[in-house]
Design an enzyme around this catalytic site. Structure first.
Site, PDB file in Angstrom:
ATOM      1  N   TYR A 148       0.886  -1.157  -0.417  1.00 44.84           N
ATOM      2  CA  TYR A 148       0.009  -0.104   0.222  1.00 44.84           C
ATOM      3  C   TYR A 148       0.870   1.110  -0.491  1.00 44.84           C
ATOM      4  O   TYR A 148       0.889   2.272  -0.673  1.00 44.84           O
ATOM      5  CB  TYR A 148      -0.985  -0.424   0.945  1.00 44.84           C
ATOM      6  CG  TYR A 148      -1.718   1.409   0.828  1.00 44.84           C
ATOM      7  CD1 TYR A 148      -3.444   1.161   0.718  1.00 44.84           C
ATOM      8  CD2 TYR A 148      -1.785   2.548   2.288  1.00 44.84           C
ATOM      9  CE1 TYR A 148      -4.526   2.272   0.825  1.00 44.84           C
ATOM     10  CE2 TYR A 148      -2.574   3.108   2.041  1.00 44.84           C
ATOM     11  CZ  TYR A 148      -3.335   3.253   1.065  1.00 44.84           C
ATOM     12  OH  TYR A 148      -4.188   4.488   1.566  1.00 44.84           O
ATOM     13  N   SER A 151       2.566   1.401  -3.099  1.00 44.73           N
ATOM     14  CA  SER A 151       1.621   2.446  -4.202  1.00 44.73           C
ATOM     15  C   SER A 151       1.941   3.640  -4.284  1.00 44.73           C
ATOM     16  O   SER A 151       1.378   4.234  -5.147  1.00 44.73           O
ATOM     17  CB  SER A 151       0.747   1.710  -4.399  1.00 44.73           C
ATOM     18  OG  SER A 151      -0.230   1.626  -3.259  1.00 44.73           O
TER      19      SER A 151
HETATM   20  P1  NAP Z   1     -13.532   2.528  -0.111  1.00 44.56           P
HETATM   21  O1  NAP Z   1     -14.609   2.999   1.104  1.00 44.56           O
HETATM   22  O2  NAP Z   1     -13.167   1.196   0.193  1.00 44.56           O
HETATM   23  O3  NAP Z   1     -13.586   2.917  -1.066  1.00 44.56           O
HETATM   24  C1  NAP Z   1     -13.328   2.460  -2.304  1.00 44.56           C
HETATM   25  C2  NAP Z   1     -14.056   1.945  -3.307  1.00 44.56           C
HETATM   26  O4  NAP Z   1     -12.814   2.080  -4.556  1.00 44.56           O
HETATM   27  C3  NAP Z   1     -14.700   0.999  -3.167  1.00 44.56           C
HETATM   28  O5  NAP Z   1     -16.447   1.073  -3.821  1.00 44.56           O
HETATM   29  C4  NAP Z   1     -14.562   0.493  -3.757  1.00 44.56           C
HETATM   30  O6  NAP Z   1     -15.127  -1.323  -4.156  1.00 44.56           O
HETATM   31  C5  NAP Z   1     -13.656   0.700  -5.582  1.00 44.56           C
HETATM   32  N1  NAP Z   1     -13.146  -0.137  -5.969  1.00 44.56           N
HETATM   33  C6  NAP Z   1     -11.834  -1.047  -5.278  1.00 44.56           C
HETATM   34  N2  NAP Z   1     -11.091  -1.563  -6.451  1.00 44.56           N
HETATM   35  C7  NAP Z   1     -11.752  -1.593  -7.516  1.00 44.56           C
HETATM   36  C8  NAP Z   1     -10.993  -1.913  -8.541  1.00 44.56           C
HETATM   37  N3  NAP Z   1     -10.470  -1.775  -9.259  1.00 44.56           N
HETATM   38  N4  NAP Z   1     -12.172  -0.582 -10.030  1.00 44.56           N
HETATM   39  C9  NAP Z   1     -12.444  -0.028  -9.600  1.00 44.56           C
HETATM   40  N5  NAP Z   1     -13.272   0.619  -8.134  1.00 44.56           N
HETATM   41  C10 NAP Z   1     -12.112   0.044  -6.666  1.00 44.56           C
HETATM   42  O7  NAP Z   1     -11.743   3.738   0.818  1.00 44.56           O
HETATM   43  P2  NAP Z   1     -11.979   4.837   1.350  1.00 44.56           P
HETATM   44  O8  NAP Z   1     -11.327   4.958   2.679  1.00 44.56           O
HETATM   45  O9  NAP Z   1     -12.850   5.498   0.666  1.00 44.56           O
HETATM   46  O10 NAP Z   1     -10.741   4.828   0.093  1.00 44.56           O
HETATM   47  C11 NAP Z   1     -10.634   5.835  -1.355  1.00 44.56           C
HETATM   48  C12 NAP Z   1      -8.926   6.786  -1.107  1.00 44.56           C
HETATM   49  O11 NAP Z   1      -8.373   6.819  -0.641  1.00 44.56           O
HETATM   50  C13 NAP Z   1      -8.328   4.944  -1.962  1.00 44.56           C
HETATM   51  O12 NAP Z   1      -6.923   4.987  -2.931  1.00 44.56           O
HETATM   52  C14 NAP Z   1      -7.655   5.208   0.020  1.00 44.56           C
HETATM   53  O13 NAP Z   1      -6.375   4.051  -0.874  1.00 44.56           O
HETATM   54  C15 NAP Z   1      -7.727   6.540   0.092  1.00 44.56           C
HETATM   55  N6  NAP Z   1      -6.624   6.756   1.523  1.00 44.56           N
HETATM   56  C16 NAP Z   1      -8.102   6.440   1.864  1.00 44.56           C
HETATM   57  C17 NAP Z   1      -7.672   6.707   3.919  1.00 44.56           C
HETATM   58  C18 NAP Z   1      -8.198   6.656   5.288  1.00 44.56           C
HETATM   59  O14 NAP Z   1      -8.352   6.449   6.101  1.00 44.56           O
HETATM   60  N7  NAP Z   1      -9.235   5.707   4.775  1.00 44.56           N
HETATM   61  C19 NAP Z   1      -6.564   7.832   3.944  1.00 44.56           C
HETATM   62  C20 NAP Z   1      -5.543   7.582   2.809  1.00 44.56           C
HETATM   63  C21 NAP Z   1      -5.700   7.340   1.779  1.00 44.56           C
HETATM   64  P3  NAP Z   1     -14.905  -2.351  -3.724  1.00 44.56           P
HETATM   65  O15 NAP Z   1     -16.382  -1.863  -2.119  1.00 44.56           O
HETATM   66  O16 NAP Z   1     -16.264  -3.227  -3.573  1.00 44.56           O
HETATM   67  O17 NAP Z   1     -14.502  -2.739  -2.723  1.00 44.56           O
END
Ligand code: NAP
Length: 248
Positions: A148, A151
């Site tokens: 992670y 990436s």
């Molecule tokens: P999330 O709630 O899990 O949302 C991610 C979404 O992306 C989900 O709807 C997921 O679908 C979808 N997804 C996964 N693989 C995919 C693919 N191959 N193609 C298209 N869509 C796909 O996560 P989040 O926390 O909102 O994260 C959003 C972004 O913020 C990510 O890049 C994460 O790394 C980044 N981020 C998050 C945090 C945090 O603390 N939450 C901190 C730093 C960065 P599924 O539900 O089917 O998996």
């Protein structure tokens, strides 16, 4: 309105940060295409005005190409791309299997590359656009989930490289590095009181972030209000990184 009639694609817009970003952009006038792998998130379009859901796997080149061609044909332009889709494997570096490693890199880094590769020509044709890549605090620090972190470091340096390449066409490319944001991605951790008790004292603002905190930064970066902001990464972390000191 800040994004009046702009056409935006938000990947992973079916939940969490992507969903809030799609909503915030729609509320200031954008027409939003939510691109998500999860066909169960169809309800989001009922919560977000002027939005459609299109199923896409950002790590699959054919799927990305189809999506971008379809949106460009249907809307005639693409003004904003938010590369937000992301996954995490919670294992130490040596516990990662080859499949764990390649899947995280495929979605988080290759997905950001593929979406940009196919959207940039559309933005060049229209001589303008804006790409926002979602990195992480782990883009800037070491982290216990190595694929992670690798990436997300890649996402930030891809952002800088692409910004240099496409600035001459009026295209800006920036990243947002969120700190700890409560979403589905980390729900299991955020629901453990002992983890929160250790975490919160380390965040000077005294709280974890919300998806809306990131969505507001994304609207800023997508709007003319950030006209000269390009190639940068905006840390949105409640001063978490600033608060890390060697000695207390
Ligand atoms: P999330 O709630 O899990 O949302 C991610 C979404 O992306 C989900 O709807 C997921 O679908 C979808 N997804 C996964 N693989 C995919 C693919 N191959 N193609 C298209 N869509 C796909 O996560 P989040 O926390 O909102 O994260 C959003 C972004 O913020 C990510 O890049 C994460 O790394 C980044 N981020 C998050 C945090 C945090 O603390 N939450 C901190 C730093 C960065 P599924 O539900 O089917 O998996």
């Amino acid at each position: 309105m800040l994004l009046e009639n702009k056409v935006a694609i938000v990947t992973g817009g079916g939940s969490g940060i992507g969903k809030s970003t799609a909503k915030a952009m729609a509320e200031v006038g954008a027409r939003v295409v939510i691109a998500d792998i999860n066909s169960n998130c169809g309800n989001v379009v009922n919560e977000i005005p002027n939005s459609v859901l299109k199923i896409c796997d950002v790590g699959d080149e054919n799927s990305v190409q189809d999506l971008v061609e379809n949106v460009a044909k249907e809307y005639g332009r693409i003004d904003i791309l938010v590369n937000n889709a992301g996954i995490i494997v919670r294992k130490s570096a040596v516990e990662h299997t080859y499949a764990d490693w390649t899947n995280v890199i495929r979605v988080n880094l290759t997905g950001t590359f593929l979406m940009s590769k196919y959207v940039v020509p559309v933005m060049i044709r229209q001589q303008g656009g804006c790409i926002i890549n979602i990195g992480s605090l782990a883009s800037l620090t070491g982290y216990k989930n190595a694929a992670y972190a690798a990436s997300k470091a890649g996402v930030v340096n891809f952002t800088r490289s692409l910004a240099m390449e496409v600035a001459k066409y009026g295209i800006r490319v920036n990243s947002i590095c969120p700190g700890v944001i409560k979403t589905e991605l980390n729900r299991s951790l955020m629901e453990q009181p002992e983890i929160l008790a250790k975490l919160l004292p380390k965040i000077p603002q005294g709280r974890v972030g919300t998806p809306e905190d990131i969505a507001k930064a994304a609207v800023f970066l997508a709007s003319d209000w950030s006209d000269y902001v390009n190639g940068t990464s905006l840390l949105v972390d409640g001063a978490f990184l600033s608060g890390i000191t060697v000695f207390d």
